[in-house]
Design a protein around this motif. Structure first.
Motif, PDB file in Angstrom:
ATOM      1  N   ALA A 242       0.841  -1.204   0.000  1.00 59.79           N
ATOM      2  CA  ALA A 242       0.000   0.000   0.000  1.00 59.79           C
ATOM      3  C   ALA A 242       0.875   1.253   0.000  1.00 59.79           C
ATOM      4  O   ALA A 242       0.524   2.266  -0.623  1.00 59.79           O
ATOM      5  CB  ALA A 242      -0.921  -0.015   1.211  1.00 59.79           C
ATOM      6  N   THR A 243       2.023   1.187   0.661  1.00 62.56           N
ATOM      7  CA  THR A 243       2.933   2.342   0.694  1.00 62.56           C
ATOM      8  C   THR A 243       3.482   2.616  -0.700  1.00 62.56           C
ATOM      9  O   THR A 243       3.554   3.779  -1.126  1.00 62.56           O
ATOM     10  CB  THR A 243       4.089   2.065   1.670  1.00 62.56           C
ATOM     11  OG1 THR A 243       3.551   1.715   2.934  1.00 62.56           O
ATOM     12  CG2 THR A 243       4.975   3.279   1.812  1.00 62.56           C
ATOM     13  N   ALA A 244       3.848   1.565  -1.429  1.00 63.95           N
ATOM     14  CA  ALA A 244       4.364   1.751  -2.782  1.00 63.95           C
ATOM     15  C   ALA A 244       3.291   2.327  -3.701  1.00 63.95           C
ATOM     16  O   ALA A 244       3.583   3.199  -4.529  1.00 63.95           O
ATOM     17  CB  ALA A 244       4.873   0.420  -3.326  1.00 63.95           C
ATOM     18  N   GLU A 245       2.066   1.876  -3.546  1.00 67.56           N
ATOM     19  CA  GLU A 245       0.977   2.420  -4.360  1.00 67.56           C
ATOM     20  C   GLU A 245       0.725   3.892  -4.038  1.00 67.56           C
ATOM     21  O   GLU A 245       0.461   4.690  -4.931  1.00 67.56           O
ATOM     22  CB  GLU A 245      -0.288   1.605  -4.151  1.00 67.56           C
ATOM     23  CG  GLU A 245      -0.211   0.217  -4.761  1.00 67.56           C
ATOM     24  CD  GLU A 245      -1.482  -0.571  -4.564  1.00 67.56           C
ATOM     25  OE1 GLU A 245      -2.460  -0.014  -4.035  1.00 67.56           O
ATOM     26  OE2 GLU A 245      -1.495  -1.748  -4.951  1.00 67.56           O
ATOM     27  N   PHE A 246       0.823   4.260  -2.761  1.00 67.63           N
ATOM     28  CA  PHE A 246       0.642   5.662  -2.364  1.00 67.63           C
ATOM     29  C   PHE A 246       1.715   6.537  -3.016  1.00 67.63           C
ATOM     30  O   PHE A 246       1.404   7.590  -3.589  1.00 67.63           O
ATOM     31  CB  PHE A 246       0.705   5.797  -0.843  1.00 67.63           C
ATOM     32  CG  PHE A 246       0.836   7.222  -0.389  1.00 67.63           C
ATOM     33  CD1 PHE A 246      -0.252   8.070  -0.420  1.00 67.63           C
ATOM     34  CD2 PHE A 246       2.056   7.711   0.052  1.00 67.63           C
ATOM     35  CE1 PHE A 246      -0.134   9.394  -0.016  1.00 67.63           C
ATOM     36  CE2 PHE A 246       2.183   9.037   0.456  1.00 67.63           C
ATOM     37  CZ  PHE A 246       1.086   9.878   0.420  1.00 67.63           C
TER      38      PHE A 246
ATOM     39  N   TYR B 171       3.517   5.927  -5.648  1.00 64.18           N
ATOM     40  CA  TYR B 171       3.342   5.943  -7.091  1.00 64.18           C
ATOM     41  C   TYR B 171       2.249   6.946  -7.475  1.00 64.18           C
ATOM     42  O   TYR B 171       2.418   7.728  -8.416  1.00 64.18           O
ATOM     43  CB  TYR B 171       2.985   4.551  -7.600  1.00 64.18           C
ATOM     44  CG  TYR B 171       2.809   4.491  -9.087  1.00 64.18           C
ATOM     45  CD1 TYR B 171       3.900   4.525  -9.940  1.00 64.18           C
ATOM     46  CD2 TYR B 171       1.531   4.418  -9.656  1.00 64.18           C
ATOM     47  CE1 TYR B 171       3.740   4.490 -11.311  1.00 64.18           C
ATOM     48  CE2 TYR B 171       1.359   4.377 -11.020  1.00 64.18           C
ATOM     49  CZ  TYR B 171       2.464   4.408 -11.849  1.00 64.18           C
ATOM     50  OH  TYR B 171       2.295   4.386 -13.193  1.00 64.18           O
ATOM     51  N   ALA B 172       1.139   6.951  -6.745  1.00 65.12           N
ATOM     52  CA  ALA B 172       0.063   7.905  -7.017  1.00 65.12           C
ATOM     53  C   ALA B 172       0.548   9.337  -6.784  1.00 65.12           C
ATOM     54  O   ALA B 172       0.243  10.238  -7.575  1.00 65.12           O
ATOM     55  CB  ALA B 172      -1.147   7.600  -6.134  1.00 65.12           C
ATOM     56  N   PHE B 173       1.310   9.544  -5.719  1.00 65.57           N
ATOM     57  CA  PHE B 173       1.863  10.877  -5.434  1.00 65.57           C
ATOM     58  C   PHE B 173       2.791  11.325  -6.561  1.00 65.57           C
ATOM     59  O   PHE B 173       2.730  12.485  -7.005  1.00 65.57           O
ATOM     60  CB  PHE B 173       2.608  10.846  -4.092  1.00 65.57           C
ATOM     61  CG  PHE B 173       3.231  12.150  -3.732  1.00 65.57           C
ATOM     62  CD1 PHE B 173       2.452  13.195  -3.253  1.00 65.57           C
ATOM     63  CD2 PHE B 173       4.592  12.340  -3.859  1.00 65.57           C
ATOM     64  CE1 PHE B 173       3.022  14.413  -2.919  1.00 65.57           C
ATOM     65  CE2 PHE B 173       5.173  13.553  -3.529  1.00 65.57           C
ATOM     66  CZ  PHE B 173       4.389  14.591  -3.056  1.00 65.57           C
ATOM     67  N   ALA B 174       3.637  10.422  -7.056  1.00 66.51           N
ATOM     68  CA  ALA B 174       4.552  10.772  -8.138  1.00 66.51           C
ATOM     69  C   ALA B 174       3.793  11.088  -9.425  1.00 66.51           C
ATOM     70  O   ALA B 174       4.167  12.005 -10.164  1.00 66.51           O
ATOM     71  CB  ALA B 174       5.542   9.634  -8.373  1.00 66.51           C
TER      72      ALA B 174
ATOM     73  N   ALA C 294       2.330  14.537  -8.991  1.00 67.18           N
ATOM     74  CA  ALA C 294       3.401  15.531  -9.064  1.00 67.18           C
ATOM     75  C   ALA C 294       3.842  15.738 -10.509  1.00 67.18           C
ATOM     76  O   ALA C 294       4.116  16.879 -10.926  1.00 67.18           O
ATOM     77  CB  ALA C 294       4.579  15.103  -8.199  1.00 67.18           C
ATOM     78  N   LEU C 295       3.900  14.688 -11.285  1.00 67.09           N
ATOM     79  CA  LEU C 295       4.270  14.810 -12.697  1.00 67.09           C
ATOM     80  C   LEU C 295       3.219  15.603 -13.464  1.00 67.09           C
ATOM     81  O   LEU C 295       3.556  16.475 -14.273  1.00 67.09           O
ATOM     82  CB  LEU C 295       4.443  13.425 -13.317  1.00 67.09           C
ATOM     83  CG  LEU C 295       4.768  13.397 -14.807  1.00 67.09           C
ATOM     84  CD1 LEU C 295       6.103  14.073 -15.081  1.00 67.09           C
ATOM     85  CD2 LEU C 295       4.762  11.974 -15.330  1.00 67.09           C
ATOM     86  N   ILE C 296       1.959  15.332 -13.206  1.00 67.40           N
ATOM     87  CA  ILE C 296       0.881  16.078 -13.880  1.00 67.40           C
ATOM     88  C   ILE C 296       0.947  17.554 -13.492  1.00 67.40           C
ATOM     89  O   ILE C 296       0.814  18.438 -14.347  1.00 67.40           O
ATOM     90  CB  ILE C 296      -0.486  15.457 -13.546  1.00 67.40           C
ATOM     91  CG1 ILE C 296      -0.593  14.078 -14.195  1.00 67.40           C
ATOM     92  CG2 ILE C 296      -1.625  16.363 -14.004  1.00 67.40           C
ATOM     93  CD1 ILE C 296      -1.790  13.272 -13.745  1.00 67.40           C
ATOM     94  N   ALA C 297       1.171  17.842 -12.203  1.00 67.25           N
ATOM     95  CA  ALA C 297       1.277  19.232 -11.753  1.00 67.25           C
ATOM     96  C   ALA C 297       2.466  19.930 -12.410  1.00 67.25           C
ATOM     97  O   ALA C 297       2.363  21.097 -12.815  1.00 67.25           O
ATOM     98  CB  ALA C 297       1.394  19.273 -10.227  1.00 67.25           C
ATOM     99  N   ALA C 298       3.583  19.239 -12.530  1.00 68.35           N
ATOM    100  CA  ALA C 298       4.756  19.830 -13.172  1.00 68.35           C
ATOM    101  C   ALA C 298       4.500  20.095 -14.649  1.00 68.35           C
ATOM    102  O   ALA C 298       4.920  21.131 -15.181  1.00 68.35           O
ATOM    103  CB  ALA C 298       5.957  18.904 -12.998  1.00 68.35           C
ATOM    104  N   MET C 299       3.797  19.203 -15.326  1.00 64.61           N
ATOM    105  CA  MET C 299       3.499  19.420 -16.739  1.00 64.61           C
ATOM    106  C   MET C 299       2.542  20.588 -16.933  1.00 64.61           C
ATOM    107  O   MET C 299       2.683  21.365 -17.889  1.00 64.61           O
ATOM    108  CB  MET C 299       2.943  18.139 -17.353  1.00 64.61           C
ATOM    109  CG  MET C 299       3.967  17.022 -17.387  1.00 64.61           C
ATOM    110  SD  MET C 299       3.355  15.540 -18.152  1.00 64.61           S
ATOM    111  CE  MET C 299       3.735  15.911 -19.849  1.00 64.61           C
ATOM    112  N   ILE C 300       1.590  20.750 -16.020  1.00 63.37           N
ATOM    113  CA  ILE C 300       0.676  21.904 -16.092  1.00 63.37           C
ATOM    114  C   ILE C 300       1.456  23.192 -15.867  1.00 63.37           C
ATOM    115  O   ILE C 300       1.253  24.189 -16.581  1.00 63.37           O
ATOM    116  CB  ILE C 300      -0.463  21.750 -15.072  1.00 63.37           C
ATOM    117  CG1 ILE C 300      -1.390  20.610 -15.508  1.00 63.37           C
ATOM    118  CG2 ILE C 300      -1.240  23.049 -14.915  1.00 63.37           C
ATOM    119  CD1 ILE C 300      -2.433  20.225 -14.470  1.00 63.37           C
TER     120      ILE C 300
END
Length: 58
Positions: free
Chosen positions: A31-35, A37-40, A43-49
């Motif tokens: 569950a920690t790895a999935e969290f 991954y979702a955060f990353a 963050a990638l979408i926010a950086a692209m925006i």
């Protein structure tokens, strides 16, 4: 002498014989790895925006 040579050849070459390759079994994600991954991903979408807005201003 031939018997000794044949025996030594087989004895020396024996460690070179290897077992067949066993593919590793993939482990389930925690569950920690999935969290993280979702955060990353977010963050990638926010950086692209942010990059899009920066480029659009110029």
């Amino acid at each position: 002498m031939r018997m000794t040579t044949a025996f030594l050849s087989i004895f020396i070459a024996a460690p070179a014989l290897a077992d067949a390759y066993d593919r590793p079994i993939p482990q389930a994600q925690s569950a920690t790895a999935e969290f993280w991954y979702a955060f990353a991903c977010l963050a990638l979408i926010a950086a692209m925006i942010a990059v899009q807005q920066l480029v659009a201003r110029r």
